[in-house]
Design a protein around this motif. Structure first.
Motif, PDB file in Angstrom:
ATOM      1  N   VAL A   9       0.834  -1.206   0.000  1.00  0.00           N
ATOM      2  CA  VAL A   9       0.000   0.000   0.000  1.00  0.00           C
ATOM      3  C   VAL A   9       0.873   1.261   0.000  1.00  0.00           C
ATOM      4  O   VAL A   9       0.587   2.225  -0.709  1.00  0.00           O
ATOM      5  N   LEU A  10       1.962   1.264   0.764  1.00  0.00           N
ATOM      6  CA  LEU A  10       2.844   2.439   0.768  1.00  0.00           C
ATOM      7  C   LEU A  10       3.511   2.641  -0.585  1.00  0.00           C
ATOM      8  O   LEU A  10       3.716   3.784  -1.012  1.00  0.00           O
ATOM      9  N   VAL A  23      -7.903   2.253  -0.197  1.00  0.00           N
ATOM     10  CA  VAL A  23      -7.442   0.921  -0.573  1.00  0.00           C
ATOM     11  C   VAL A  23      -8.510  -0.159  -0.444  1.00  0.00           C
ATOM     12  O   VAL A  23      -8.322  -1.282  -0.925  1.00  0.00           O
ATOM     13  N   PHE A  24      -9.639   0.167   0.187  1.00  0.00           N
ATOM     14  CA  PHE A  24     -10.702  -0.830   0.359  1.00  0.00           C
ATOM     15  C   PHE A  24     -12.002  -0.122   0.664  1.00  0.00           C
ATOM     16  O   PHE A  24     -12.019   0.900   1.356  1.00  0.00           O
ATOM     17  N   LYS A  25     -13.104  -0.694   0.148  1.00  0.00           N
ATOM     18  CA  LYS A  25     -14.426  -0.154   0.432  1.00  0.00           C
ATOM     19  C   LYS A  25     -15.428  -1.300   0.457  1.00  0.00           C
ATOM     20  O   LYS A  25     -15.411  -2.165  -0.425  1.00  0.00           O
ATOM     21  N   HIS A  26     -16.278  -1.313   1.484  1.00  0.00           N
ATOM     22  CA  HIS A  26     -17.337  -2.316   1.594  1.00  0.00           C
ATOM     23  C   HIS A  26     -18.441  -1.738   2.466  1.00  0.00           C
ATOM     24  O   HIS A  26     -18.199  -1.375   3.624  1.00  0.00           O
ATOM     25  N   GLY A  27     -19.653  -1.638   1.934  1.00  0.00           N
ATOM     26  CA  GLY A  27     -20.740  -1.025   2.690  1.00  0.00           C
ATOM     27  C   GLY A  27     -20.360   0.383   3.100  1.00  0.00           C
ATOM     28  O   GLY A  27     -19.892   1.173   2.286  1.00  0.00           O
ATOM     29  N   MET A  33      -4.883   4.580   3.455  1.00  0.00           N
ATOM     30  CA  MET A  33      -3.574   4.739   4.077  1.00  0.00           C
ATOM     31  C   MET A  33      -3.284   6.230   4.036  1.00  0.00           C
ATOM     32  O   MET A  33      -3.563   6.895   3.033  1.00  0.00           O
ATOM     33  N   TYR A  34      -2.736   6.753   5.119  1.00  0.00           N
ATOM     34  CA  TYR A  34      -2.417   8.175   5.218  1.00  0.00           C
ATOM     35  C   TYR A  34      -0.966   8.315   5.634  1.00  0.00           C
ATOM     36  O   TYR A  34      -0.525   7.729   6.617  1.00  0.00           O
TER      37      TYR A  34
END
Length: 105
Positions: A9-10, A23-27, A33-34
């Protein structure tokens, strides 16, 4: 199953011109990442938020109270609260999890 690694992810975050990377989405759950660069310019968010420090260390200011944070620490910020990271190391990064309805739960 989704499997995200900090390293991967970095690397992806280096390819965008933003300190945030979704990086991810669900509902209602959104994971980012920050990795702020010298200054954390965040403003209050409209949804409840969780941080899990992925790397480095620093301090977290929440409603004018400052606490030291380091890799592995968990932080919760209700929607609308003032918050920011300060005095963080050059390698600082954190997972950010937004969830729930606008305005918080």
């Amino acid at each position: 199953m989704n499997h995200l690694t900090i390293g991967k992810v970095l690397e992806e975050l280096k390819e965008v011109e933003s300190p945030f990377l979704e990086v991810f989405k669900h509902g209602s759950l959104v994971v980012e990442m920050y990795q702020p660069d010298k200054v954390d310019l965040q403003s209050p968010h409209t949804r409840d938020e969780v941080y899990i420090i992925a790397a480095g260390s620093g301090a977290f200011v929440h409603n004018e109270v400052m606490k030291r944070v380091e890799k592995g620490d968990f932080l919760f910020v209700p929607a609308g609260d003032e918050h920011r990271f300060v005095d963080f190391s050059n390698d600082f990064s954190t997972w950010v999890l937004f969830y729930g309805p606008e305005g918080g739960e």
